[in-house]
Design an enzyme around this catalytic site. Structure first.
Site, PDB file in Angstrom:
ATOM      1  N   GLY B  10       9.739  -2.766 -26.958  1.00 12.19           N
ATOM      2  CA  GLY B  10      10.008  -3.979 -26.435  1.00 12.19           C
ATOM      3  C   GLY B  10       8.612  -4.142 -25.190  1.00 12.19           C
ATOM      4  N   LEU B  11       8.486  -5.498 -25.734  1.00 10.18           N
ATOM      5  CA  LEU B  11       7.256  -5.801 -24.558  1.00 10.18           C
ATOM      6  C   LEU B  11       6.983  -6.975 -24.865  1.00 10.18           C
ATOM      7  CD1 LEU B  11       5.063  -4.793 -22.924  1.00 10.18           C
ATOM      8  CD2 LEU B  11       3.533  -4.835 -25.088  1.00 10.18           C
ATOM      9  N   VAL B  14      10.144  -9.674 -19.836  1.00 11.60           N
ATOM     10  CA  VAL B  14      10.648  -7.984 -18.866  1.00 11.60           C
ATOM     11  C   VAL B  14       9.332  -7.181 -18.667  1.00 11.60           C
ATOM     12  CG1 VAL B  14      12.399  -6.403 -18.203  1.00 11.60           C
ATOM     13  CG2 VAL B  14      13.133  -9.670 -18.633  1.00 11.60           C
ATOM     14  N   GLY B  15       9.821  -6.205 -20.084  1.00 12.82           N
ATOM     15  CA  GLY B  15       8.355  -5.825 -20.809  1.00 12.82           C
ATOM     16  C   GLY B  15       7.132  -5.243 -20.018  1.00 12.82           C
ATOM     17  N   GLU B 129      20.317  -1.200 -14.285  1.00 10.63           N
ATOM     18  CA  GLU B 129      20.680  -2.553 -13.233  1.00 10.63           C
ATOM     19  C   GLU B 129      20.392  -4.075 -13.511  1.00 10.63           C
ATOM     20  OE1 GLU B 129      21.861  -3.650 -10.306  1.00 10.63           O
ATOM     21  OE2 GLU B 129      21.386  -2.533  -8.759  1.00 10.63           O
ATOM     22  N   GLY B 134      19.912 -10.708 -13.185  1.00  9.29           N
ATOM     23  CA  GLY B 134      18.089 -10.626 -12.607  1.00  9.29           C
ATOM     24  C   GLY B 134      18.147  -9.142 -11.688  1.00  9.29           C
ATOM     25  N   ILE B 136      18.642  -9.477  -8.324  1.00 11.20           N
ATOM     26  CA  ILE B 136      19.955  -8.930  -7.404  1.00 11.20           C
ATOM     27  C   ILE B 136      20.398  -7.777  -7.482  1.00 11.20           C
ATOM     28  CG2 ILE B 136      22.099  -9.434  -5.810  1.00 11.20           C
ATOM     29  CD1 ILE B 136      21.097 -12.604  -6.995  1.00 11.20           C
ATOM     30  N   ASP B 201      27.022 -15.613 -21.473  1.00  9.37           N
ATOM     31  CA  ASP B 201      26.086 -14.730 -21.485  1.00  9.37           C
ATOM     32  C   ASP B 201      27.249 -14.786 -18.838  1.00  9.37           C
ATOM     33  OD1 ASP B 201      23.426 -13.908 -19.920  1.00  9.37           O
ATOM     34  OD2 ASP B 201      23.869 -15.119 -18.319  1.00  9.37           O
ATOM     35  N   LYS B 205      28.290 -10.687 -17.327  1.00  9.42           N
ATOM     36  CA  LYS B 205      28.034 -10.079 -16.248  1.00  9.42           C
ATOM     37  C   LYS B 205      29.135  -9.797 -16.117  1.00  9.42           C
ATOM     38  CE  LYS B 205      23.916 -12.397 -17.115  1.00  9.42           C
ATOM     39  NZ  LYS B 205      23.045 -13.576 -16.648  1.00  9.42           N
TER      40      LYS B 205
END
Lengths: 427, 427
Positions: B10-11, B14-15, B129, B134, B136, B201, B205
């Protein structure tokens, strides 16, 4: 299940908390570490003093050798405090191959590097999460979670006593002396409060935070330290009317390639997260180049919160013992220390000036500001009595150099007295 | 210096952030880990798509086998998202003895236990993590710093999209639809926002946070999940006038020997730390039996903040590789799951009722409250138009059982309509 024996040196508030938590949470700790942790021996000054925790099946002694010479004891918690003899005690423990957990910020801030070397030479762990901001797990978080980021700034409220006093001054309109007295009555301030109110305790914590954040080794002489003793209620009120709260902040900041570190009262905008931290609570804000602003908030002191940080260290050491990975430095980020020069450190300032109420004073002041190239965004003049007035100013950005010039030149006027010059932190 | 080769799957945002941070902070990472970390291969869907990060000297491929079959690649970062084929990809990587770092909360929340077992069987690390909040670093903090404490409650704002929308509704007086549209324009909400606004979502979490905090394995069916789609601007304003802010909170709480977990809108007192968390930011509050209340605040999403959490995982895995200690579970606290019964879950509630403006309505309502044993601390009636009125009530503590009875009985009245029933959180 295998048992790991623990020794304690000191049985005050934190030591008692550690003992209590180890007993109460034994099942969870065993669940996580696969080991049972038992306190075997506690070194105290007076073995006959009555204690409010049970020490059944534990040896109480005033002889450190009972721990040093006991091969069964693997981990020792030092909670006696102070630099001497704590330094000699920890050195002896490490040389006897004991892993050491301590909450001793003064010692770690001043001799941490030396002790870390002794620990490493003996393949022992030396950890000290509880030394900064009591119950807030800030050191291990910086080590683990900012390892790949470049920390730009670490700042915060790291002394509960002064934050309690400043909160009372602002919320109740008490003067400094009155608020200090109340803090002493409630046990939030010592009978000799100098170490806290003069900012020294906060400075030690900022030295440790700077080591973890920037890899640098500052000494207490590298930092400018201004306490809260001279904060006037009038300035607290004036700051409030401008939309600010006065907080004692420790700031360590990367500027260009150097580090700026200071402990001083700061005007913090009321919608800034640090402005909402009240009473004896602490908060540390870490700004990373990638992650942006993060804040860690919690109790800054107290037996059980601090004991929890000690326990997290004990669990960490236990895991290392199980994995055979002891002897690694708590913080292994190292970087050359450069202090920044005063012209690089730029903040807006709050200036509070007492002056004779005669014509031409304001002209003098504005001429002075113009001369050093400073300008201001807010100015308020209030009458104090028949002869004197108070002028408060919030400046635009000024360098430390400009501030020093301003202070020097104001000192030359007999009729103008600089009461306060505090940095201003926006939201 | 030895090099460790890394693969990415994946790019996207985040990637790209991971790639950028690995390049920019290579010196610091090497300083800390003693290893050089290089991205060797990236698996993408479309190798011809233009990228806004440099991929010089990196192989871009659409074939996962380029990573699976490359013995040089030790650590793989999965940032493709979604449950399938991410689950199959991670399984294949672990079976090929690759350590895996992922930010995939849906997958970890629903199949984390199964994947952890595969990782363990292969002596591989599986860490995540970035899957919660995100930037934190909350998961590793719970593992490391609350190990010896009993966590009583973990709650917080763990979805940035909904917090952005609610902040705009309160600060700008926008309705839900208008605020959602703005969030979509700014990229804070997806074009199909259901997963965020319906609370799903956040629920994923909370499942992961509950695992780390209480050692339990909840499924999404164990949780009551209420989103923000039905929140009316009128209730946001009414809550504001009562001194509260409406926030979408995830709450997981130990009550007696069971766990209560829910995602729902909550009225949070304005002087509560969670009330001050605005826009797309996240915050998690952890209450420990010993440590008390702690709060962790930071950016909840975004390429670089999330990448920082991925990087902290990569550094952690690298340390484990160096020390030879891979294969240990990220969270090894396990405890039997019991859900609490509704009569044990007690909160004050905010009730918003639309009713016909005819005599006797308030009597009906108060009779109903008395019948189920509930009482209130505040009540306000406002006229809406000629025929209808709005009544809002803040009750004293009520159990979920009582609330269910109240809702059922109000449903029987044709002339009274329950618009909202939100928990109330004091300071």
């Amino acid at each position: 299940m295998e048992t790991i024996k623990i020794g304690l040196v000191g049985l005050g508030t934190v030591g008692s908390g550690v003992l209590q938590m180890l007993t109460q949470n034994q099942a969870k700790i065993s669940n996580i570490t696969g080991r049972q942790l038992d306190v075997k021996t506690i070194v105290v000054r007076d073995i006959n003093k009555p204690r409010n925790v049970s020490t059944d099946n534990i040896m109480l002694t005033d002889d450190l050798n009972q721990i040093i010479n006991d091969p069964e004891i693997k981990i020792v918690v030092e909670v006696m405090g102070g630099i001497h003899p704590a330094k000699e005690v920890i050195t002896a423990l490490l040389n006897a191959k004991k892993h050491v957990v301590t909450a001793n910020k003064d010692l770690i801030a001043s001799a941490g590097e030396e002790l870390a070397k002794i620990a490493h030479d003996n393949q022992c762990d030396l950890v000290y999460e509880a030394s900064v901001a009591g119950g807030i797990p800030i050191l291990r978080t910086i080590v683990n979670s900012f390892a790949a980021d470049q920390i730009m700034e670490v700042k915060g409220i790291v002394n509960g006593t002064t934050n309690y006093i400043l909160t009372q001054m602002q919320h109740r309109g008490w003067g400094y002396q009155e608020a200090l007295k109340k803090a002493q009555e409630l046990g939030f301030a010592e009978s000799d409060p100098t170490n806290d109110v003069a900012g020294i305790d906060a400075a030690y914590k900022m030295i440790i935070l700077s080591q973890f954040s920037f890899g640098v080794h500052l000494s207490i002489d590298d930092m400018k330290i201004i306490g809260i003793q001279d904060i006037q209620l009038e300035d607290v009120k004036q700051a409030d009317s401008f939309g600010y709260t006065i907080k004692l902040l420790g700031i360590a900041r990367r500027i260009n390639n150097g580090i700026f570190a200071e402990v001083a009262p700061v005007l913090v905008a009321k919608d800034h997260p640090l402005a909402t931290i009240n009473n004896e609570n602490n908060a540390v804000m870490v700004t990373g180049s990638a992650v942006g602003e993060t804040l860690f908030y919690g109790p800054g002191a107290g037996g059980l919160p601090t004991a929890n940080s000690v326990l997290s260290d004990i669990v960490s050491v236990t895991k290392n013992i199980v994995l055979g990975t002891t002897g690694n430095s708590f913080n292994n980020y190292q970087h050359e220390t450069n202090l920044v020069t005063p012209e690089d450190v730029v903040y807006p300032y709050y200036l509070s000036l007492a002056m004779l109420d005669v014509p031409g004073q304001m002209l003098k002041l504005t001429q002075l500001m113009t001369k050093i190239g400073a300008s201001f965004s807010q100015i308020v003049q209030t009458k104090q009595d028949d002869q004197s007035a108070r002028v408060v100013i919030i400046t635009h950005d000024m360098s430390k150099d400009q501030l020093a010039q301003l202070i020097a030149q104001i000192a030359e006027f007999k009729s103008i007295d600089l009461v306060a010059a505090y940095k201003v932190l926006g939201n």
